[in-house]
Design a protein around this motif. Structure first.
Motif, PDB file in Angstrom:
ATOM      1  N   THR A 188      -0.874   7.801   1.732  1.00  0.00           N
ATOM      2  CA  THR A 188      -1.323   9.239   1.344  1.00  0.00           C
ATOM      3  C   THR A 188      -2.220   9.883   2.299  1.00  0.00           C
TER       4      THR A 188
ATOM      5  N   TYR B  41       0.909  -1.025   0.001  1.00  0.00           N
ATOM      6  CA  TYR B  41      -0.014  -0.161  -0.125  1.00  0.00           C
ATOM      7  C   TYR B  41       0.721   1.340   0.014  1.00  0.00           C
ATOM      8  N   GLU B  42       0.241   2.359  -0.418  1.00  0.00           N
ATOM      9  CA  GLU B  42       0.792   3.558  -0.516  1.00  0.00           C
ATOM     10  C   GLU B  42       0.151   4.304   0.552  1.00  0.00           C
TER      11      GLU B  42
END
Length: 402
Positions: free
Chosen positions: A88, A85-86
């Motif tokens: 953000t 996952y990123e």
């Protein structure tokens, strides 16, 4: 000046999961899920891994995005850890601010939590005030799946017919939604104000208290300031009605997406049928009570109410910014934005704009832009849309402007 646009009321840290069909299938295989279990609407609450999976699968099966409270925070984080996952920044106000910043529009956001991820990822062009007295981290886990994503169940196979996302949340600061003492000062200089974030609150008394505090703060806004409310997926549907006790009298525009519109009306809507779109907007206008109501969909935005022409123009700007994000994700700037503006208009939206039933109901349509990509971004499109709306209103003036 960043104070011209004030966006609230709470931001988040998001874990944007990359769609990994094998990892998701492995989780589903553990729980013997059957097709009959997908007939219920996505739940507003999930109490463990199996219910998290059911929420995502129901979203895919029924073609609707949703937001869900994950009661077990450890299970939520464990679910996220099965995927890459990123990290953000999220929340309607923050995503709207980030979208505007990419096309050169500055703003101020009101936050209820702060941590190193926020400090690192929030651009300098986005100013902030925060009500939090200490750091905290309560990530929102976002599952984004593409059209065509297929999952095997015990007794059949599920295929998603459109891309969408599910937001899984356990976030105490946003449940409290404490307001900063600096907010009235900021609002005194605002040209446009965005209100969002009530959907995670769970106490009716706390929500009414917060709405009262917000009303006092909004009393400081200049007479020509525009106040916009962006709806969301409520974790407790009873809170919608509490919000509607106050919001119609505080805002100029109530904006919502098609899933939220269906929820308020309690019926399915053919969003390509002129008569049904006209009825949807007429009924929502009565139901919500705001001076103007806007529904944004993946193909167009519809507006009804006071000064609909001004807000239709703003909706067109919102469609343009959302289409740019759909096509480019976070990798866009003024050049990409300008390029998307030359794209043809969406066929369905253009047809509805000319539909006699729509015109007869005094509904105005802003067609979207016909952009296509094999790797669409669906996270934050509604937030990006409202960022485009707000940026246009800040430039063109408030409801008193001609």
């Amino acid at each position: 000046m960043t104070e011209r646009i004030v966006l609230g009321l709470g931001g988040t840290v998001d874990y944007e999961l990359g769609w990994d069909a094998d990892a998701f299938q492995e989780l589903v295989d553990r729980h013997d899920i059957r097709i009959a279990e997908l007939e219920d609407p996505p739940s507003a609450s999930a109490f463990g891994e199996r219910e998290i999976l059911l929420t995502v699968l129901r979203s895919m099966w029924q073609g609707v995005g949703c937001e869900c409270y994950a009661a077990d925070k450890r299970a939520l984080i464990a679910f996220a850890d099965h995927f890459a996952y990123e990290v953000t920044l999220g929340g309607t106000c923050v995503r709207a601010a980030l979208a505007m910043e990419r096309i050169g529009v500055a703003s101020t956001v009101h936050l209820v939590s702060i941590n190193d991820d926020v400090r690192r990822l929030l651009p300098d062009a986005v100013a902030r005030v925060c009500s939090a007295e200490a750091d905290s981290l309560d990530p929102h886990v976002i599952v984004q799946y593409p059209a065509g994503a297929a999952v095997r169940l015990v007794d059949g196979e599920l295929t998603a017919h459109r891309p969408n996302r599910v937001i899984l949340v356990n976030d105490a600061p946003n449940e409290d939604l404490r307001l900063s003492k600096e907010l009235p000062r900021l609002l005194a200089e605002a040209r446009v104000v965005l209100i969002s974030g009530f959907n995670t609150m769970k106490s009716a008394s706390e929500l009414r208290a917060r709405l009262g505090e917000l009303e006092d703060a909004l009393a400081e806004t200049p007479p020509d300031a525009v106040v916009v409310y962006e709806d969301a997926g409520f974790h407790n549907d009873a809170m919608r009605e509490v919000v509607l006790e106050a919001i119609p009298h505080l805002v100029d525009l109530h904006s919502l997406n098609e899933d939220e519109a269906r929820h308020y009306l309690g019926r399915a809507i053919d969003l390509e049928d002129g008569a049904q779109v006209a009825a949807m907007m007429t009924d929502l206008y009565r139901r919500l009570g705001a001076p103007t109501v806007m529904v944004h969909t993946s193909r167009y935005a519809a507006v009804v109410g006071e000064r609909a022409a001004l807000f239709r123009e703003a909706a067109e700007a919102g469609c343009l910014l959302a289409s740019t994000r759909f096509l480019h994700g976070d990798r866009y700037g003024v050049e990409e934005y300008t390029e998307v503006a030359r794209a043809p208009r969406d066929e369905v939206g253009a047809g509805l704009a000319d539909a006699p039933e729509v015109a007869a109901a005094s509904v105005m349509i802003a067609p979207g832009f016909a952009v296509r990509t094999a790797s669409p971004t669906t996270i934050g499109l509604g937030d990006t849309f409202i960022g485009g709306v707000v940026a246009h209103l800040a430039e063109k003036g408030g409801p008193q402007a001609s």
